[in-house]
Design an enzyme around this catalytic site. Structure first.
Site, mmCIF file in Angstrom:
data_model
loop_
_atom_site.group_PDB
_atom_site.id
_atom_site.type_symbol
_atom_site.label_atom_id
_atom_site.label_comp_id
_atom_site.label_asym_id
_atom_site.label_seq_id
_atom_site.Cartn_x
_atom_site.Cartn_y
_atom_site.Cartn_z
ATOM 1 N N HIS A 157 0.853 -1.178 0.000
ATOM 2 C CA HIS A 157 0.000 0.000 0.000
ATOM 3 C C HIS A 157 0.899 1.242 0.000
ATOM 4 O O HIS A 157 2.115 1.124 0.194
ATOM 5 C CB HIS A 157 -0.936 0.013 1.232
ATOM 6 C CG HIS A 157 -0.230 0.031 2.543
ATOM 7 N ND1 HIS A 157 -0.203 -1.037 3.401
ATOM 8 C CD2 HIS A 157 0.490 1.013 3.157
ATOM 9 C CE1 HIS A 157 0.496 -0.730 4.472
ATOM 10 N NE2 HIS A 157 0.931 0.512 4.348
HETATM 11 P P1 TYD Z 1 -2.152 -3.187 7.466
HETATM 12 O O1 TYD Z 1 -2.000 -1.773 7.065
HETATM 13 O O2 TYD Z 1 -2.846 -4.109 6.531
HETATM 14 O O3 TYD Z 1 -0.732 -3.797 7.824
HETATM 15 P P2 TYD Z 1 0.650 -3.704 6.990
HETATM 16 O O4 TYD Z 1 0.999 -2.268 6.882
HETATM 17 O O5 TYD Z 1 1.643 -4.392 7.837
HETATM 18 O O6 TYD Z 1 0.437 -4.370 5.704
HETATM 19 O O7 TYD Z 1 -2.909 -3.207 8.876
HETATM 20 C C1 TYD Z 1 -3.551 -4.371 9.351
HETATM 21 C C2 TYD Z 1 -4.774 -3.970 10.154
HETATM 22 O O8 TYD Z 1 -4.409 -3.254 11.338
HETATM 23 C C3 TYD Z 1 -5.723 -3.078 9.374
HETATM 24 O O9 TYD Z 1 -7.039 -3.506 9.625
HETATM 25 C C4 TYD Z 1 -5.544 -1.719 9.979
HETATM 26 C C5 TYD Z 1 -5.083 -2.004 11.394
HETATM 27 N N1 TYD Z 1 -4.172 -0.981 11.951
HETATM 28 C C6 TYD Z 1 -4.580 -0.213 13.005
HETATM 29 O O10 TYD Z 1 -5.736 -0.324 13.499
HETATM 30 N N2 TYD Z 1 -3.715 0.706 13.527
HETATM 31 C C7 TYD Z 1 -2.465 0.882 13.044
HETATM 32 O O11 TYD Z 1 -1.685 1.735 13.547
HETATM 33 C C8 TYD Z 1 -2.048 0.070 11.925
HETATM 34 C C9 TYD Z 1 -0.669 0.219 11.336
HETATM 35 C C10 TYD Z 1 -2.935 -0.849 11.395
#
Ligand code: TYD
Length: 135
Positions: A51
């Protein structure tokens, strides 16, 4: 525009071990820290990221293990390797990222904003469209 860069984190080493420290304005970080999170227990072969963020800036540190971070600005991809707790990768806004972890790696992320799903671009084609609208 600021570019992704790996910085050496100021550290103190003696016979007792090592300590690294980050303070606002010590040239490692020039944004106000709004959030810290960390990625760990990543199953072998799984990747994270995929992303981009419209506004969020981050500092990433491999507290343990090694992490390869591939950053894509919409035109070219660049790979950065974090392999020591005394280095940090600055990730500006507007980069699509892909993270690969070694076994037991832990990625500490220092972030300029609180969690905000509307700041994410989770689809690569949407990212390229969004980039084309930026100046
Ligand atoms: P995601 O962005 O998919 O993880 P990565 O960046 O490692 O690929 O995040 C996974 C889940 O966690 C998503 O539902 C959003 C949530 N999340 C939070 O609630 N707070 C946060 O600070 C972060 C980074 C993610």
């Amino acid at each position: 525009m600021k570019l992704p860069t790996i910085f050496k984190i100021p550290s103190y080493n003696d016979e007792r071990g090592s300590m690294s420290f980050i303070e606002r304005d010590n040239s490692i970080i020039d944004f106000d820290i709004k959030r810290i999170y960390y990625l760990y227990n990543i199953p072998k072969g799984r990747t994270r990221g995929d992303h981009a963020h419209k506004k969020l800036q981050q500092l990433m540190i491999a507290i343990s293990g090694s992490i390869e971070i591939i950053l894509d600005d919409g035109k070219k991809k660049e790979s950065f390797l974090l392999s020591s707790p005394d280095e940090a990768l600055y990730v500006p806004s507007g980069y699509y990222r892909h993270l690969k972890f070694t076994k037991d790696a832990i990625c500490l992320v220092i972030a300029s904003e609180k969690y905000d799903e509307s700041d994410y671009i989770r689809n690569y084609d949407d990212f390229i469209k969004w980039k084309s609208l930026q100046n």
